[in-house]
Design an enzyme around this catalytic site. Structure first.
Site, PDB file in Angstrom:
ATOM      1  N   GLU A  58    -128.450   9.201  58.281  1.00  0.00           N
ATOM      2  CA  GLU A  58    -128.906   8.207  57.311  1.00  0.00           C
ATOM      3  C   GLU A  58    -129.788   7.182  58.012  1.00  0.00           C
ATOM      4  O   GLU A  58    -129.463   6.743  59.109  1.00  0.00           O
ATOM      5  CB  GLU A  58    -127.684   7.540  56.676  1.00  0.00           C
ATOM      6  N   SER A  92    -124.507  12.030  53.163  1.00  0.00           N
ATOM      7  CA  SER A  92    -123.648  13.214  53.151  1.00  0.00           C
ATOM      8  C   SER A  92    -123.120  13.421  54.562  1.00  0.00           C
ATOM      9  O   SER A  92    -123.567  14.320  55.277  1.00  0.00           O
ATOM     10  CB  SER A  92    -124.462  14.455  52.742  1.00  0.00           C
ATOM     11  N   GLU A  93    -122.170  12.587  54.950  1.00  0.00           N
ATOM     12  CA  GLU A  93    -121.717  12.658  56.348  1.00  0.00           C
ATOM     13  C   GLU A  93    -121.193  14.037  56.714  1.00  0.00           C
ATOM     14  O   GLU A  93    -121.401  14.523  57.835  1.00  0.00           O
ATOM     15  CB  GLU A  93    -120.644  11.598  56.629  1.00  0.00           C
ATOM     16  N   ASP A 130    -116.191   4.728  61.370  1.00  0.00           N
ATOM     17  CA  ASP A 130    -115.276   4.842  60.229  1.00  0.00           C
ATOM     18  C   ASP A 130    -115.677   5.973  59.271  1.00  0.00           C
ATOM     19  O   ASP A 130    -114.872   6.403  58.454  1.00  0.00           O
ATOM     20  CB  ASP A 130    -115.264   3.531  59.442  1.00  0.00           C
ATOM     21  N   HIS A 177    -115.315  -0.769  58.599  1.00  0.00           N
ATOM     22  CA  HIS A 177    -116.538  -0.651  59.394  1.00  0.00           C
ATOM     23  C   HIS A 177    -116.326  -1.122  60.836  1.00  0.00           C
ATOM     24  O   HIS A 177    -117.288  -1.487  61.502  1.00  0.00           O
ATOM     25  CB  HIS A 177    -117.670  -1.486  58.778  1.00  0.00           C
TER      26      HIS A 177
END
Ligand SMILES: Cc1ncc(C[n+]2csc(CCOP(=O)(O)OP(=O)(O)O)c2C)c(N)n1
Ligand SMILES: [Mg+2]
Length: 820
Positions: A498, A528-529, A554, A596
């Protein structure tokens, strides 16, 4: 968003409606005359032979599994057997128009798909190439085990080779295609285009897209098929894979000359069941699976439902769709209806379907139906088909006898560390292809490199004072240089995630790369990890170097399966046939609260098959990323957002401008001392350093400080040497204390240096809480004072020290009792 795509309010606010294209259902019309003309008699008969071999092979497995015997041959097989009896026409039809260059990936029920793809390759390969594959695969071990006594010509030998290699693999034998490291659910044979099959259902959904990206980006021939079960159409990796495959940028932003979208066919073998759940009518809402294409792009993924009980209908669809894919107009979705005539596995009691339904499908059995087609149209005779069946039985019996023989087909020797030897490939590869890397600028013209020239490569001035940030070559610059170097050496190297391109990477590591690289080497993906990591796994196992990025540590959870089950496992499960030159950059946050700011090094440290690095200085950031980017193993590369701005403080000569590597697994000595050893991982190095200085200044305690910097592999020698000298050790990192990697280190040190220790190792990690917001986080992450207090309380009383925090053993046990 690239500046070249303008969002005009006048356009996007206009009224209109979206029209969906029709999605065709079972439109293939059989025409025996035309089919004979197109395929020829012998190929039409060969389709039957292939189906028959698969049927007999799996009937044998069913008999072995349920009765322990097939045709008088007895064997006790303990592993799984997910059979696809009834689905043979769908697999064989698919492969009719696939070439060796075309890849198929699949899932747990893939015996038939492997055999069909290999049979098709045997048909298509030149004899010399075929011979070479068999003779060289695993040093000829598989061929040697089965060659003697196999009658017929080279292609018959090759068929037996495939039957044997697959069966020996299913039985976990060393002579199997993957030395028994894959087994039934993960067997595959890459030289014939049968690529990894996944027991994590839907797992191939994003991996296969990565393989298609590899083909497109590196201009390799062929298409990629992701074979997925109908029930797995619900899985995240499948959806994320579809999203990445359908990104518009391939057409809007990538060089036209590359040829468009990655050539990926999502092929759903729709047998109408998961294990017992029914997607159509129960667990999904699509009514017909092919409808899934409708929301993805204007072409509705060229989706179609196909009658998978007719191999020629499937072959026709694949042939048409392959043209679309090669023209760069994918992705494509096929909903191939079929039916499994046996249970999900031998333990399936069939409680979820009626006998009547089963009978209806048995009456339509694809093998019987196709036999009828051959005899009705004068393509074969009943007696010939009976003879073929006898031959199939005979050859399957033979490979069974060979595969169960302990002499011919032994298991891998686990008394030697032979599985350990397969966990990492540990090679160095400068470049995976010889063509010149595609770049937009000469290396020396890079604007960031030029800007770096004006910066100090050491972080302190002559008086030992920190230089202003703008003047210092920082950790993010060090990472940039390592990336840039490898981009200019290895043409296969790509990086994505990203905000990787125009934004310059979320933390400005990639600023200066956008100008240097064409789109296909550095690009933004959808959020879309899972697919960022999963596609990278597919890219790497095809032979390309890849750097996926997760913006925050995370988000690893979103890519959990890809990291834990895919990236980490395929080297060993392939018995070294595949490599995984993949560096997953992961950034550990702070100041952003509970979701995070987590350091999850311990989670990946726990997973076999991953290398785990965590540099804390600019020198190490460059040297360790260089090391990772020269290797062939998957590396999870942790970075800390606390450190991106930081200059080099330890190596006086500064960060070298040229290329160098940090030796793998070797911790770094940051400060020498006599009385106590402190070991840090990641950003706590600097808090530990302050603590060490205060120990010296206020209490006269001389602390030695070691930065582990590697988590796996890790050579403990330097740490043990220090502990033997000081007799005391404290370990600290930003990971939550419970089950952190520090605990593993503490246990190892306690055992390896027991006689030299004055007391047990002390671990100072973060609290076992959520990470609170920026203003409160000092109460969560280890601070200098915690280290001093812990030293005082548990290692070495510090005269006159007044603790700020309670680091006592009693407090540790109290927290443990409460689970916090
Ligand atoms: C991620 C994951 N969830 C669940 C399972 C257990 N499981 C194995 S097969 C299966 C059904 C899969 O159905 P489908 O995708 O239609 O493939 P089929 O078995 O019909 O070939 C399930 C739920 C698994 N292996 N992996
Ligand atoms: Mg199914």
């Amino acid at each position: 968003m690239p500046k070249s795509i303008v969002i005009d309010p006048k356009v996007v606010r206009k009224a209109g409606k979206i029209e969906l294209p029709p999605i065709m259902v079972n439109q293939y019309a059989a025409d025996p005359k035309k089919e004979e003309k197109k395929h020829g008699k012998s190929r039409l008969r060969k389709i039957y032979v292939d189906m028959l071999f698969i049927r007999e092979f799996e009937s044998m497995l069913a008999a072995i599994k349920t009765q322990g015997e097939y045709q008088g041959v007895k064997y006790d097989y303990k592993g799984p057997a997910h059979l696809s009896l009834g689905q043979e026409s769908a697999a064989v039809g698919q492969c009719l128009h696939l070439d060796t260059d075309d890849f198929i990936f699949g899932s747990h029920r893939s015996h038939g798909e492997i055999l069909a793809k290999c049979f098709s390759a045997i048909d298509k390969l030149e004899e010399t190439a075929l011979q070479r594959v068999m003779e060289t695969y695993m040093g000829g071990r598989t061929l040697a085990a089965m060659q003697k006594g196999s009658g017929g010509g080279l292609r018959d030998l090759a068929v037996d080779f495939v039957l044997y290699g697959t069966l020996a693999e299913i039985f976990g034998k060393e002579t199997g295609f993957n030395r028994g490291m894959g087994g039934s659910m993960h067997a595959f044979f890459a030289p014939f285009g049968s690529m990894p099959n996944n027991a994590i259902v839907g797992g191939s959904g994003d991996i296969a897209v990565g393989a298609a990206l590899f083909k497109r980006i590196n201009r390799r021939p062929g298409i990629v098929v992701a074979n997925i079960g109908d029930a797995s159409s619900a899985c995240g990796p499948v959806w994320e894979g579809i999203v990445v495959a359908a990104m518009d940028q391939y057409r809007t932003l990538w060089d036209k000359e590359l040829g468009g979208a990655p050539p990926i066919l999502f092929n759903f073998f729709n047998n109408f069941y998961g294990m017992g759940g029914q997607p159509e009518g129960e667990t999904m809402g699509f009514r017909q699976l092919a409808r899934l294409g409708a929301g993805v792009n204007p072409e509705a993924m060229h989706a179609e439902r196909v009658d998978g009980y007719n191999p020629l209908a499937v072959a026709d669809a694949v042939e048409r769709k392959k043209k679309i894919l090669l023209a760069g107009r994918g992705p494509v979705l096929l909903d191939v209806i079929t039916y499994r005539l046996t249970g999900h596995s031998p333990s399936d009691s069939g409680s979820y379907r009626t006998k009547e339904e089963l009978t209806l499908w048995e009456q339509e059995d694809c093998i019987k139906g196709y036999a009828q087609y051959l005899t009705d149209n004068g393509l074969s005779k009943v007696e010939e088909l009976a003879r073929l069946k006898e031959e199939a039985v005979r050859r399957v019996v033979r490979v069974l006898e060979l595969a169960i023989s302990p002499e011919v087909s032994p298991f891998i020797d686990t008394r030697r560390d032979s599985i350990g030897e397969l966990m990492f490939s540990n090679r160095k590869v400068e470049r995976f292809d010889e063509r010149p890397p595609e770049v937009l600028l000469p290396l020396a013209a890079n604007p960031r490199l030029k800007a770096n020239e004006r910066k100090s490569r050491f972080g302190l001035d002559e008086a030992g004072k920190p230089l202003p940030k703008a003047k210092v070559f920082a950790l993010r610059d060090a990472l940039f240089e390592a990336m840039l170097h490898r981009f200019y050496v290895d043409p296969t190297m790509v990086a994505y995630g990203e905000e990787n391109r125009d934004w310059g990477g979320a933390f400005a590591v990639y600023r200066g790369l956008t100008e240097a690289l064409p789109y296909h080497r550095l690009f933004n993906t959808s959020i879309s990890e899972g697919a960022i990591v999963g596609t990278a796994a597919g890219y790497a196992l095809c032979g390309g170097r890849v750097v996926p990025e997760l913006m925050y540590c995370d988000f690893l959870g979103r890519a959990g399966d890809e990291v834990f089950n895919q990236v980490s496992k395929w080297q060993a499960m392939s018995a070294g046939v595949l490599a995984m030159p993949l560096v997953l950059r992961v950034s550990v946050g702070s100041k952003y609260g509970a979701q995070h700011s987590q350091d999850w090094t311990s989670i990946v440290a726990h997973i076999p098959g991953l290398k785990v690095y965590f540099p804390a200085t600019p020198y190490d950031a460059k040297g360790m990323l260089n090391l990772a980017l020269a290797g062939t193993d998957p590396v999870v590369f942790f970075e800390s957002q606390r450190l991106y701005d930081l200059g080099e403080l330890f190596v006086k000569e500064g960060v070298p401008a040229g290329y160098y590597e940090v030796p793998e697994g070797e911790p770094a000595l940051r400060r020498e001392g006599r009385d106590l050893t402190i070991v840090s991982i990641g950003a706590t190095l600097y808090r530990a350093l302050e603590a060490a200085e205060e120990l010296q200044a206020r209490y006269g305690v001389s602390a030695e400080l070691i930065d582990a910097r590697f988590i796996n592999p890790l050579n403990y020698e330097k740490i043990l040497e220090s502990v033997r000298k000081t007799g005391k050790v404290l370990l600290t990192s930003d990971a939550c204390e419970r089950a952190s990697f520090l605990q593993t280190m503490a246990a190892t040190i306690a055992q390896a240096a027991f006689d030299d220790l004055d007391g047990p190792p002390v671990v100072v990690g973060s609290r076992n809480w959520i990470t609170p917001g920026a203003d409160l986080e000092d109460a969560f992450f280890p601070q200098k004072s915690w280290i001093l207090d812990a030293v005082h309380e548990r290692l070495l009383p510090l005269p006159g020290h007044r603790p700020d925090t309670d680091q006592s053993l009693g407090e540790m046990l109290r927290r443990s009792r409460l689970g916090v």
